[in-house]
Design a protein around this motif. Structure first.
Motif, short mmCIF file in Angstrom:
data_model
loop_
_atom_site.label_atom_id
_atom_site.label_comp_id
_atom_site.label_asym_id
_atom_site.label_seq_id
_atom_site.Cartn_x
_atom_site.Cartn_y
_atom_site.Cartn_z
N VAL A 282 0.83 -1.21 0.00
CA VAL A 282 0.00 0.00 0.00
C VAL A 282 0.86 1.25 0.00
CG1 VAL A 282 -1.66 1.34 1.33
CG2 VAL A 282 -1.99 -1.11 1.05
N THR B 68 0.88 3.68 -3.24
CA THR B 68 0.38 5.05 -3.08
C THR B 68 1.44 6.07 -3.49
OG1 THR B 68 -1.03 4.30 -1.26
CG2 THR B 68 -0.68 6.66 -1.46
N HIS C 69 -4.86 -1.52 9.13
CA HIS C 69 -4.81 -0.33 8.26
C HIS C 69 -5.48 -0.60 6.92
CE1 HIS C 69 -2.31 2.29 5.37
NE2 HIS C 69 -3.27 3.03 5.87
N THR C 70 -5.12 -1.71 6.29
CA THR C 70 -5.71 -2.00 4.98
C THR C 70 -7.18 -2.37 5.10
OG1 THR C 70 -4.93 -4.31 5.07
CG2 THR C 70 -3.49 -2.69 4.00
N ILE D 204 -8.96 0.78 4.82
CA ILE D 204 -9.02 1.19 3.41
C ILE D 204 -10.14 0.44 2.70
CG2 ILE D 204 -7.79 1.11 1.20
CD1 ILE D 204 -5.20 1.63 2.78
N VAL E 124 -6.89 7.03 0.29
CA VAL E 124 -5.88 7.16 1.34
C VAL E 124 -5.76 8.61 1.77
CG1 VAL E 124 -3.41 7.01 1.82
CG2 VAL E 124 -4.60 5.08 0.76
#
Length: 369
Positions: free
Chosen positions: A18, A22, A84-85, A88, A305
């Motif tokens: 990620v 990004t 965290h993902t 997302i 993000v």
């Protein structure tokens, strides 16, 4: 290696993917997909000033897995498996729900091996109970794993990604390619939902599409070079970055779509396209080359993000408006009309067409026929 250490490494890899993906799409990255040209820039629609049609009847609807889809682009598989993902994925699922887009997720293999990673994928269906959702596993997983992945998300379809280039460069990769085709055949036979085989950014050739069709694959995403670069991501994770010389390996999505036109439609899978799609014009170019639907990953990931679901909803709404307006401008009331537009094939893509025996001039004169 202990199970705990192995899980930690998978977690770290997901976070690295990620972060590095990004970074590639940040405007400040002078050599990232959002800044550099790709082979979508080698395609131009011929402008016929009197061909435009009224906006009201324009219908961009398509078919995905033999069901109606209101929009011909979708949120492609990106990530999942960590806290965290998972957040997302939640934001992406909210955006999909509010805009009516189909959505894929990143590989759920991590959750099949570590149940603690499963909530980061289940959140997709929880936030988007009625939408078209695609699960995702890597080639090499078993048919039983395919069924478990579908069950985990309550998925309507299953993406199986093939990633020989990524596995070659990945520090912890497993380049055991010999049994991939038979494994795909087993997954297709066992899956309770349609299976879409996709590359991860290096393209599917006509030879590959033909081989996939021979083992029962009915849907394929050509997923070409030009977008999020997993070769570069894995090379950045390697000590010394010793595979940098492979940068640019593979074929672009436009090249793959042009090449696939040499195959009889009845002897190849239905084609989806992704890889380097930056805006609605790229979407229309892929559709004009024969894609049924177009996946978008990096451009949407960078937005979610940075500004979350609300920002992505606004961006997708803009893409939806522009898609209809550009179709009207091009005189295409529907996707079949787009496939009759005149396209100029230039530059590196034009050279590819010449070397592969593709009549680029015929694409520039489609309206005449």
């Amino acid at each position: 290696m202990s199970a705990d250490r192995d899980a930690e490494r998978r977690h770290d890899r997901k976070e690295d993917h990620v972060r590095l993906a990004t970074m590639q799409w940040e405007p400040a990255q002078g050599d990232g997909p959002a800044a550099r040209g790709n082979e979508f820039d080698d395609l131009d629609f011929v402008h016929h000033a009197m061909d435009a049609v009224a906006l009201e009847p324009v219908d961009p609807a398509t078919r995905m897995f033999n069901r109606d889809a209101a929009w011909p682009f979708y949120i492609n598989g990106m990530t999942g498996g960590t806290a965290h993902t998972g957040r997302i994925n939640q934001q992406l699922a909210i955006a999909a729900r509010e805009t009516g887009l189909a959505m894929g997720c990143g590989s759920v293999s991590i959750a099949l091996d570590d149940p603690d990673a499963a909530p980061g994928f289940r959140i997709i269906r929880r936030e988007n109970p009625d939408g078209l959702v695609m699960a995702n596993i890597g080639v090499g997983r078993s048919a039983d794993d395919a069924r478990r992945a579908v069950d985990l998300l309550g998925a309507d379809a299953l993406q199986v990604h093939i990633n020989a280039v990524q596995e070659t460069v990945m520090p912890e990769g497993s380049p055991r390619f010999g049994d991939w085709l038979s494994g795909i055949e087993a997954i297709v036979a066992a899956s309770p939902v349609p299976v879409l085989v996709k590359e991860v950014g290096f393209g599917l050739s006509p030879r590959t599409l033909h081989r996939l069709a021979d083992v029962g694959v009915r849907f394929a995403d050509v997923s070409g070079r030009g977008g999020t670069d997993f070769l570069r991501i894995e090379n950045d994770r390697r000590p010394g970055g010793d595979y940098g010389y492979l940068t640019g390996f593979g074929q672009s999505a436009p090249a793959c779509l042009l090449d696939a036109a040499s195959l009889d439609a009845d002897s190849r899978p239905t084609l989806f396209a992704s890889g380097g799609v930056r805006n609605p014009l790229d979407v229309l170019k892929a559709l004009a080359l024969g894609a049924e639907a177009v996946g978008v990953a990096g451009a949407f990931l960078s937005t979610v993000v940075e500004v979350g679901a609300e920002g992505l909803i606004e961006l997708i709404g803009s893409w939806q408006r522009h898609t209809r307006e550009l179709m009207a401008l091009l005189g295409a009331p529907d996707l079949e009309g787009l496939r009759g537009t005149d396209l100029l094939i230039r530059g590196r893509l034009g050279e590819y067409a010449r070397l592969r025996g593709i009549d680029a001039g015929a694409y520039a004169r489609r309206r005449e026929s």
